[in-house]
Write a protein that holds these residues in place. Structure first.
Motif, PDB file in Angstrom:
ATOM      1  N   GLY A 299      -6.310 -37.447   7.288  1.00  0.00           N
ATOM      2  CA  GLY A 299      -6.180 -38.591   5.965  1.00  0.00           C
ATOM      3  C   GLY A 299      -7.280 -38.037   3.896  1.00  0.00           C
ATOM      4  O   GLY A 299      -8.187 -37.229   4.674  1.00  0.00           O
ATOM      5  N   ILE A 300      -7.193 -39.179   3.920  1.00  0.00           N
ATOM      6  CA  ILE A 300      -8.085 -38.304   2.057  1.00  0.00           C
ATOM      7  C   ILE A 300      -9.030 -39.455   1.960  1.00  0.00           C
ATOM      8  O   ILE A 300     -10.077 -38.270   2.063  1.00  0.00           O
ATOM      9  CB  ILE A 300      -6.988 -39.452   1.008  1.00  0.00           C
ATOM     10  CG1 ILE A 300      -7.114 -38.531   0.100  1.00  0.00           C
ATOM     11  CG2 ILE A 300      -8.148 -41.494   1.305  1.00  0.00           C
ATOM     12  CD1 ILE A 300      -6.242 -37.397  -0.206  1.00  0.00           C
ATOM     13  N   GLN A 301      -9.458 -40.620   3.198  1.00  0.00           N
ATOM     14  CA  GLN A 301     -10.840 -40.767   3.505  1.00  0.00           C
ATOM     15  C   GLN A 301     -11.920 -39.994   3.789  1.00  0.00           C
ATOM     16  O   GLN A 301     -12.957 -39.810   2.678  1.00  0.00           O
ATOM     17  CB  GLN A 301     -10.863 -42.032   3.735  1.00  0.00           C
ATOM     18  CG  GLN A 301     -10.282 -42.921   2.792  1.00  0.00           C
ATOM     19  CD  GLN A 301     -11.119 -43.933   2.021  1.00  0.00           C
ATOM     20  OE1 GLN A 301     -10.442 -43.172   1.147  1.00  0.00           O
ATOM     21  NE2 GLN A 301     -11.776 -44.077   1.156  1.00  0.00           N
ATOM     22  N   LYS A 302     -11.645 -39.370   4.634  1.00  0.00           N
ATOM     23  CA  LYS A 302     -12.758 -38.043   4.691  1.00  0.00           C
ATOM     24  C   LYS A 302     -13.933 -36.938   4.074  1.00  0.00           C
ATOM     25  O   LYS A 302     -14.820 -37.208   3.336  1.00  0.00           O
ATOM     26  CB  LYS A 302     -12.407 -37.096   6.340  1.00  0.00           C
ATOM     27  CG  LYS A 302     -13.320 -36.269   6.821  1.00  0.00           C
ATOM     28  CD  LYS A 302     -12.925 -36.096   8.079  1.00  0.00           C
ATOM     29  CE  LYS A 302     -14.297 -34.662   8.673  1.00  0.00           C
ATOM     30  NZ  LYS A 302     -13.313 -33.700   9.505  1.00  0.00           N
ATOM     31  N   GLY A 303     -12.550 -36.056   3.144  1.00  0.00           N
ATOM     32  CA  GLY A 303     -13.326 -35.207   2.477  1.00  0.00           C
ATOM     33  C   GLY A 303     -13.473 -36.258   0.706  1.00  0.00           C
ATOM     34  O   GLY A 303     -14.496 -35.529   1.117  1.00  0.00           O
ATOM     35  N   HIS A 304     -12.566 -37.055   0.619  1.00  0.00           N
ATOM     36  CA  HIS A 304     -12.758 -37.763  -0.543  1.00  0.00           C
ATOM     37  C   HIS A 304     -13.981 -38.609  -0.364  1.00  0.00           C
ATOM     38  O   HIS A 304     -15.004 -38.461  -1.083  1.00  0.00           O
ATOM     39  CB  HIS A 304     -11.860 -38.924  -0.597  1.00  0.00           C
ATOM     40  CG  HIS A 304     -11.439 -39.429  -1.772  1.00  0.00           C
ATOM     41  ND1 HIS A 304     -11.299 -38.502  -3.747  1.00  0.00           N
ATOM     42  CD2 HIS A 304     -12.396 -40.141  -2.762  1.00  0.00           C
ATOM     43  CE1 HIS A 304     -11.334 -39.284  -4.547  1.00  0.00           C
ATOM     44  NE2 HIS A 304     -12.160 -40.303  -4.073  1.00  0.00           N
ATOM     45  N   MET A 305     -14.480 -39.698   0.532  1.00  0.00           N
ATOM     46  CA  MET A 305     -16.150 -40.457   0.317  1.00  0.00           C
ATOM     47  C   MET A 305     -16.932 -39.214   0.478  1.00  0.00           C
ATOM     48  O   MET A 305     -17.996 -39.365   0.343  1.00  0.00           O
ATOM     49  CB  MET A 305     -15.566 -40.892   1.691  1.00  0.00           C
ATOM     50  CG  MET A 305     -15.187 -42.848   1.195  1.00  0.00           C
ATOM     51  SD  MET A 305     -14.722 -42.673  -0.247  1.00  0.00           S
ATOM     52  CE  MET A 305     -16.387 -43.229  -0.350  1.00  0.00           C
ATOM     53  N   GLN A 306     -16.768 -38.650   1.480  1.00  0.00           N
ATOM     54  CA  GLN A 306     -17.825 -36.953   1.360  1.00  0.00           C
ATOM     55  C   GLN A 306     -18.461 -36.463   0.266  1.00  0.00           C
ATOM     56  O   GLN A 306     -18.837 -36.585   0.053  1.00  0.00           O
ATOM     57  CB  GLN A 306     -17.439 -35.784   2.067  1.00  0.00           C
ATOM     58  CG  GLN A 306     -18.415 -35.638   2.845  1.00  0.00           C
ATOM     59  CD  GLN A 306     -17.683 -34.502   3.917  1.00  0.00           C
ATOM     60  OE1 GLN A 306     -16.520 -33.602   4.439  1.00  0.00           O
ATOM     61  NE2 GLN A 306     -18.439 -33.544   5.273  1.00  0.00           N
TER      62      GLN A 306
END
Ligand code: MEV
Length: 411
Positions: free
Chosen positions: A370-377
């Motif tokens: 999913g996109i959130q893991k890397g993006h939010m990091q």
């Protein structure tokens, strides 16, 4: 162009900004002017800013980055990008690394043919008018050519025209004129041609003359790029299948297709901004083309082939290497010096490959964690780094380095 570029700059993110400048300048063998501009931190001279727009009060900054690893038609490219969204540059570099290991991107752009439109209303007999204009086609094209003699001398000029009746009852008719504009984006040139041919067309068919302006859907200025990427390079068969299913989803649903296309445009736009292109026109053309069949569709598709995926992207792309803003600022000149393209068709092919890379990176992330893991990091790191930087400018500590740890060993 005598090129000497090495785009495989592993771990570029690990360096400081000033070290990166040296590494990139070395890898692209740039001139002293480009090196000095980058060493000085980039930016826009106040006098140039003042000349570029109206009522200028300052220059507004955005980061200029380099996407690495691009191979298009066997050539290496370091792609300059200007973008505020974290992860666009890292993601495109990461996808380009996967693709280069499988042979790189391939593509071609058509001749750079822009469309000019002349609108007429209240034309008495639209069918007869259409036939009259078509019968005078050669003369109309010659009048258009006479308005752009320098372009004609360079091998460009009016190629063709089409007439469409938009509403017979209201006498609304449009003449689409197709003009080869060399290596320019060509907006001003085709506006000149539209204004030059309009009085003759008006004289031929009567009615009331309307607009004389380019179309931002340059349907005869297309680019297609393609790449294959193996299951292994993607990180496994499940991810490859997930990407193919994501592509099918976009083909079935316009609400998904628009986001799919936004992800593709992330990298393409970022490079277009760095290279001084009219990104509003690029965006307008891309989304209009996506819906040209009457249903909004993805600009790219990914399908399964033996042991991997094949991705293709077809879209209109009006970009230039001369004229417009392509040489107006030192930043854009530096971007061209880094990219090293021979003309507008090569530029379109590289930009569309960058779009395909951004799209692949987004779908791969979405099909996996999913996109959130890397993006939010990354987002969190960006916020922290900015907060520290503000504190440092008020006498505090050093700003934190900004990178996506998930992409660390991959770019
Ligand atoms: C975010 O800027 C872009 C994505 O939404 C693209 C996509 O969903 O394919 C991640």
């Amino acid at each position: 162009m005598n090129r000497k570029v090495n785009a495989r700059l592993s771990g570029l993110y690990k360096h400081s900004v000033s070290e990166r400048v040296e590494v990139v300048c070395q890898a692209a063998s740039v001139s002293d002017e480009t090196r000095q501009y980058l060493r000085n931190g980039g930016g826009l001279e106040p006098a140039v800013a003042d000349a570029m727009s109206e009522n200028v009060i300052a220059s507004f900054g955005l980061p200029m980055s380099i996407a690495t690893n691009f191979v298009v038609n066997g050539r290496e490219y370091l792609v300059p990008m200007v973008v505020e969204e974290p992860s666009v540059v890292a993601a495109a570099s990461n996808a380009a690394r996967m693709v280069r290991g499988c042979g790189g991107f391939e593509g071609a752009a058509t001749e750079c043919v822009m469309t000019a439109q002349v609108q007429l209303d209240d034309v008495p007999n639209t069918d007869a008018a259409l036939a009259r204009i078509v019968s005078e086609k050669t003369a109309i094209l010659a009048i258009g050519d006479a308005s752009i003699p320098a372009m004609v001398a360079r091998g460009g000029g009016c190629r063709d025209l089409e007439v469409r009746v938009l509403d017979a009852a209201l006498g609304v008719l449009v003449v689409d004129l197709f003009v080869a504009v060399g290596d320019a984006m060509g907006a001003n040139m085709v506006d000149t041609v539209a204004e030059a041919i309009a009085p003759t067309i008006h004289e031929l068919v009567g009615g009331v003359m309307g607009l004389r302006i380019l179309s931002n859907l340059p349907i005869r200025r297309m680019v297609t790029t393609r790449c294959t990427v193996s299951d292994e390079a993607l990180g496994g068969r499940a991810l490859a299948e997930g990407i193919a299913r994501a592509s099918r989803f976009a083909s079935l649903d316009p609400y998904r297709a628009v986001t799919h296309n936004k992800g593709l445009m992330n990298g393409l736009d970022a490079a277009a901004v760095a290279l001084g292109q009219d990104w509003r026109s690029i965006e307008a053309g891309a989304h209009a083309y996506a819906s040209i069949t009457g249903k909004y569709l993805p600009l790219s598709t990914w399908s399964r082939v033996e042991g991997g995926l094949v991705g293709t992207c077809t879209m209109p792309l009006a970009v230039g290497t001369v004229g417009g803003s392509t040489r107006s600022s030192a930043g854009v000149r530096a971007a061209f010096a880094l990219l090293q393209v021979d003309g507008a068709r090569e530029l379109a092919t590289v930009l569309s490959s960058v779009g395909l890379a951004s799209n692949l990176a987004a779908l791969r992330a979405l099909a996996g964690d999913g996109i959130q893991k890397g993006h939010m990091q990354l987002h969190k790191r960006k916020e922290t780094a900015i907060a520290q930087s503000i504190a440092a400018s008020h006498g505090g500590g050093q700003p934190a380095a900004l990178h996506d740890s998930r992409l660390e060993d991959r770019q």
